[in-house]
Design a protein around this motif. Structure first.
Motif, PDB file in Angstrom:
ATOM      1  N   PRO A 117       0.813  -1.221   0.000  1.00 16.26           N
ATOM      2  CA  PRO A 117       0.000   0.000   0.000  1.00 16.26           C
ATOM      3  C   PRO A 117       0.851   1.278   0.000  1.00 16.26           C
ATOM      4  O   PRO A 117       0.394   2.320  -0.460  1.00 16.26           O
ATOM      5  N   LEU A 118       2.064   1.212   0.503  1.00 19.76           N
ATOM      6  CA  LEU A 118       2.946   2.386   0.477  1.00 19.76           C
ATOM      7  C   LEU A 118       3.441   2.643  -0.939  1.00 19.76           C
ATOM      8  O   LEU A 118       3.538   3.770  -1.398  1.00 19.76           O
ATOM      9  N   ALA A 119       3.812   1.548  -1.621  1.00 24.14           N
ATOM     10  CA  ALA A 119       4.432   1.663  -2.947  1.00 24.14           C
ATOM     11  C   ALA A 119       3.388   1.772  -4.051  1.00 24.14           C
ATOM     12  O   ALA A 119       3.682   2.253  -5.141  1.00 24.14           O
ATOM     13  N   GLU A 120       2.180   1.323  -3.759  1.00 21.33           N
ATOM     14  CA  GLU A 120       1.087   1.289  -4.742  1.00 21.33           C
ATOM     15  C   GLU A 120       1.449   0.479  -5.985  1.00 21.33           C
ATOM     16  O   GLU A 120       1.092   0.832  -7.099  1.00 21.33           O
ATOM     17  N   VAL A 121       2.222  -0.581  -5.798  1.00 16.54           N
ATOM     18  CA  VAL A 121       2.489  -1.550  -6.873  1.00 16.54           C
ATOM     19  C   VAL A 121       2.415  -2.937  -6.254  1.00 16.54           C
ATOM     20  O   VAL A 121       2.439  -3.089  -5.035  1.00 16.54           O
ATOM     21  N   SER A 122       2.344  -3.937  -7.131  1.00 15.51           N
ATOM     22  CA  SER A 122       2.339  -5.306  -6.660  1.00 15.51           C
ATOM     23  C   SER A 122       3.720  -5.898  -6.971  1.00 15.51           C
ATOM     24  O   SER A 122       4.082  -6.025  -8.137  1.00 15.51           O
ATOM     25  N   PHE A 123       4.472  -6.217  -5.944  1.00 16.74           N
ATOM     26  CA  PHE A 123       5.833  -6.728  -6.155  1.00 16.74           C
ATOM     27  C   PHE A 123       5.782  -8.206  -6.537  1.00 16.74           C
ATOM     28  O   PHE A 123       4.979  -8.960  -5.987  1.00 16.74           O
ATOM     29  N   ASN A 124       6.654  -8.612  -7.463  1.00 18.34           N
ATOM     30  CA  ASN A 124       6.678 -10.035  -7.825  1.00 18.34           C
ATOM     31  C   ASN A 124       7.979 -10.724  -7.412  1.00 18.34           C
ATOM     32  O   ASN A 124       8.176 -11.896  -7.729  1.00 18.34           O
ATOM     33  N   SER A 125       8.842 -10.014  -6.692  1.00 18.15           N
ATOM     34  CA  SER A 125      10.093 -10.641  -6.266  1.00 18.15           C
ATOM     35  C   SER A 125      10.764  -9.817  -5.171  1.00 18.15           C
ATOM     36  O   SER A 125      10.449  -8.634  -4.993  1.00 18.15           O
ATOM     37  N   VAL A 126      11.665 -10.490  -4.471  1.00 17.27           N
ATOM     38  CA  VAL A 126      12.437  -9.793  -3.433  1.00 17.27           C
ATOM     39  C   VAL A 126      13.858 -10.353  -3.385  1.00 17.27           C
ATOM     40  O   VAL A 126      14.065 -11.563  -3.431  1.00 17.27           O
ATOM     41  N   LEU A 127      14.816  -9.437  -3.351  1.00 15.41           N
ATOM     42  CA  LEU A 127      16.218  -9.823  -3.149  1.00 15.41           C
ATOM     43  C   LEU A 127      16.539  -9.583  -1.682  1.00 15.41           C
ATOM     44  O   LEU A 127      16.272  -8.497  -1.161  1.00 15.41           O
ATOM     45  N   LEU A 128      17.063 -10.604  -1.012  1.00 15.17           N
ATOM     46  CA  LEU A 128      17.405 -10.457   0.407  1.00 15.17           C
ATOM     47  C   LEU A 128      18.910 -10.434   0.577  1.00 15.17           C
ATOM     48  O   LEU A 128      19.637 -11.177  -0.100  1.00 15.17           O
ATOM     49  N   ASN A 129      19.373  -9.594   1.490  1.00 15.63           N
ATOM     50  CA  ASN A 129      20.797  -9.527   1.831  1.00 15.63           C
ATOM     51  C   ASN A 129      20.951  -9.762   3.318  1.00 15.63           C
ATOM     52  O   ASN A 129      20.188  -9.208   4.113  1.00 15.63           O
ATOM     53  N   LEU A 130      21.936 -10.567   3.688  1.00 14.18           N
ATOM     54  CA  LEU A 130      22.286 -10.733   5.104  1.00 14.18           C
ATOM     55  C   LEU A 130      23.710 -10.223   5.300  1.00 14.18           C
ATOM     56  O   LEU A 130      24.667 -10.785   4.759  1.00 14.18           O
ATOM     57  N   TYR A 131      23.831  -9.110   6.022  1.00 13.71           N
ATOM     58  CA  TYR A 131      25.134  -8.521   6.347  1.00 13.71           C
ATOM     59  C   TYR A 131      25.526  -9.107   7.700  1.00 13.71           C
ATOM     60  O   TYR A 131      24.932  -8.768   8.720  1.00 13.71           O
ATOM     61  N   ARG A 132      26.511 -10.025   7.703  1.00 18.21           N
ATOM     62  CA  ARG A 132      26.823 -10.772   8.914  1.00 18.21           C
ATOM     63  C   ARG A 132      27.455  -9.903   9.991  1.00 18.21           C
ATOM     64  O   ARG A 132      27.258 -10.107  11.171  1.00 18.21           O
ATOM     65  N   ASP A 133      28.232  -8.907   9.581  1.00 21.90           N
ATOM     66  CA  ASP A 133      28.830  -7.939  10.510  1.00 21.90           C
ATOM     67  C   ASP A 133      29.264  -6.728   9.685  1.00 21.90           C
ATOM     68  O   ASP A 133      28.921  -6.615   8.500  1.00 21.90           O
ATOM     69  N   GLY A 134      30.048  -5.840  10.298  1.00 17.77           N
ATOM     70  CA  GLY A 134      30.414  -4.588   9.630  1.00 17.77           C
ATOM     71  C   GLY A 134      31.307  -4.772   8.415  1.00 17.77           C
ATOM     72  O   GLY A 134      31.492  -3.832   7.628  1.00 17.77           O
ATOM     73  N   ALA A 161      20.646  -4.817  12.831  1.00 11.89           N
ATOM     74  CA  ALA A 161      21.545  -3.694  13.126  1.00 11.89           C
ATOM     75  C   ALA A 161      21.281  -2.500  12.212  1.00 11.89           C
ATOM     76  O   ALA A 161      20.965  -2.660  11.036  1.00 11.89           O
ATOM     77  N   THR A 162      21.409  -1.314  12.769  1.00 11.01           N
ATOM     78  CA  THR A 162      21.321  -0.084  11.974  1.00 11.01           C
ATOM     79  C   THR A 162      22.566   0.034  11.103  1.00 11.01           C
ATOM     80  O   THR A 162      23.682  -0.149  11.591  1.00 11.01           O
ATOM     81  N   ARG A 163      22.362   0.296   9.817  1.00  6.43           N
ATOM     82  CA  ARG A 163      23.514   0.519   8.927  1.00  6.43           C
ATOM     83  C   ARG A 163      23.306   1.817   8.153  1.00  6.43           C
ATOM     84  O   ARG A 163      22.178   2.240   7.910  1.00  6.43           O
ATOM     85  N   ARG A 164      24.425   2.433   7.779  1.00  5.65           N
ATOM     86  CA  ARG A 164      24.371   3.677   7.006  1.00  5.65           C
ATOM     87  C   ARG A 164      24.095   3.370   5.535  1.00  5.65           C
ATOM     88  O   ARG A 164      24.702   2.459   4.966  1.00  5.65           O
ATOM     89  N   PRO A 210      24.417  -8.545  13.030  1.00  6.76           N
ATOM     90  CA  PRO A 210      23.903  -8.795  11.681  1.00  6.76           C
ATOM     91  C   PRO A 210      22.689  -7.930  11.309  1.00  6.76           C
ATOM     92  O   PRO A 210      21.961  -7.446  12.177  1.00  6.76           O
ATOM     93  N   ARG A 211      22.512  -7.778  10.037  1.00  6.35           N
ATOM     94  CA  ARG A 211      21.371  -7.025   9.499  1.00  6.35           C
ATOM     95  C   ARG A 211      20.816  -7.751   8.276  1.00  6.35           C
ATOM     96  O   ARG A 211      21.578  -8.276   7.474  1.00  6.35           O
ATOM     97  N   ILE A 212      19.490  -7.787   8.184  1.00  3.47           N
ATOM     98  CA  ILE A 212      18.836  -8.331   6.994  1.00  3.47           C
ATOM     99  C   ILE A 212      18.184  -7.169   6.253  1.00  3.47           C
ATOM    100  O   ILE A 212      17.557  -6.298   6.867  1.00  3.47           O
ATOM    101  N   ASN A 213      18.352  -7.162   4.960  1.00  6.11           N
ATOM    102  CA  ASN A 213      17.659  -6.184   4.120  1.00  6.11           C
ATOM    103  C   ASN A 213      16.891  -6.909   3.033  1.00  6.11           C
ATOM    104  O   ASN A 213      17.379  -7.883   2.459  1.00  6.11           O
ATOM    105  N   LEU A 214      15.682  -6.443   2.787  1.00  9.18           N
ATOM    106  CA  LEU A 214      14.869  -7.017   1.712  1.00  9.18           C
ATOM    107  C   LEU A 214      14.549  -5.915   0.719  1.00  9.18           C
ATOM    108  O   LEU A 214      14.036  -4.860   1.118  1.00  9.18           O
TER     109      LEU A 214
END
Ligand SMILES: O=C(O)CCC(=O)C(=O)O
Ligand SMILES: [Mn+2]
Length: 223
Positions: A117-134, A161-164, A210-214
């Motif tokens: 609802p924020l993006a107002e599109v229907s997503f068909n995929s997601v790339l995930l990243n796991l940053y194990r540490d800094g 974790a918060t990352r820049r 660690p940090r996960i980003n989608l």
């Protein structure tokens, strides 16, 4: 982004209920005032309890792998773990690697439903990243692969974790910006953003958990 669109975004705020907003309150969404970009930030869009639960579930259940890129005939491991999920037809080429998506999990579908609802599109995929540490990072790039179309809409969710997050204009080298992406935050990029700006998650020497980003995407060339 124009003021009119911002009003629209803020009115959506009432309509969309993240699963849990307690105990820390979301901060107000805001648009970055950057030329040639349309970037909106929804700090703490997912409440702490929901974000914690998603973190644990994704960390444990996603099929994380360490991909390599070929550089001058050598295979270099990416400095992070990645995974690709989505509709069966949403094949995607990323840094020279063609990825075939793993089917959506319940947790991924929950996140997708909360941010669409924020993006107002229907997503068909997601790339995930796991940053194990800094030491894990992603270098300067734009999400401008052909499959994403001329004006890619990317919704990026941060857990852990918060990352820049660094931004730099492609043609005006002095135009730069950075922001901190904390647990539960959604970052929306669209319009000219990928054509005119690059982004990165730099390495840090600060002790970093660690940090996960989608990054949710719309792949147009599904066959
Ligand atoms: O981790 C992030 O916040 C950014 C990830 C990213 O830019 C990407 O996967 O394309
Ligand atoms: Mn990116």
């Amino acid at each position: 982004m124009h003021l009119k669109q911002m009003h629209h975004q803020l009115s959506l705020w009432d309509a969309v209920e993240p699963v849990d907003r307690q105990p820390f309150k979301p901060l107000s969404p805001y648009c970055l005032v950057l030329p040639d970009a349309e970037i909106t930030l929804y700090p703490r869009w997912f409440g702490a309890a929901e974000a914690d639960a998603l973190w644990v579930e994704l960390h444990q259940t996603i099929l994380w792998q360490q991909d390599t890129i070929r550089l001058y005939n050598r295979l270099i491991p990416l400095p992070r773990l990645t995974a690709w999920y989505g509709d069966a037809a949403a094949n995607y080429t990323y840094s020279g690697i063609t990825m075939h998506p793993t089917p959506w999990t319940a947790a991924l579908l929950r996140i997708k439903a909360a941010i669409e609802p924020l993006a107002e599109v229907s997503f068909n995929s997601v790339l995930l990243n796991l940053y194990r540490d800094g030491r894990d990072s992603v270098g300067w790039h734009s999400d401008d692969e052909l499959e994403l179309g001329e004006y890619p809409v990317i919704a990026s969710v941060s857990l852990g974790a918060t990352r820049r997050f660094g931004l730099r204009h492609k043609f005006e080298s002095s135009w730069k910006h950075s922001l901190e992406l904390e647990h539960g935050t959604v970052l929306l990029m669209r319009g000219l953003t990928q054509q005119c700006w690059q982004h990165q998650i730099p390495k840090t020497t600060k002790p970093t958990s660690p940090r996960i980003n989608l990054t949710f995407r719309v792949i147009h060339s599904c066959r």
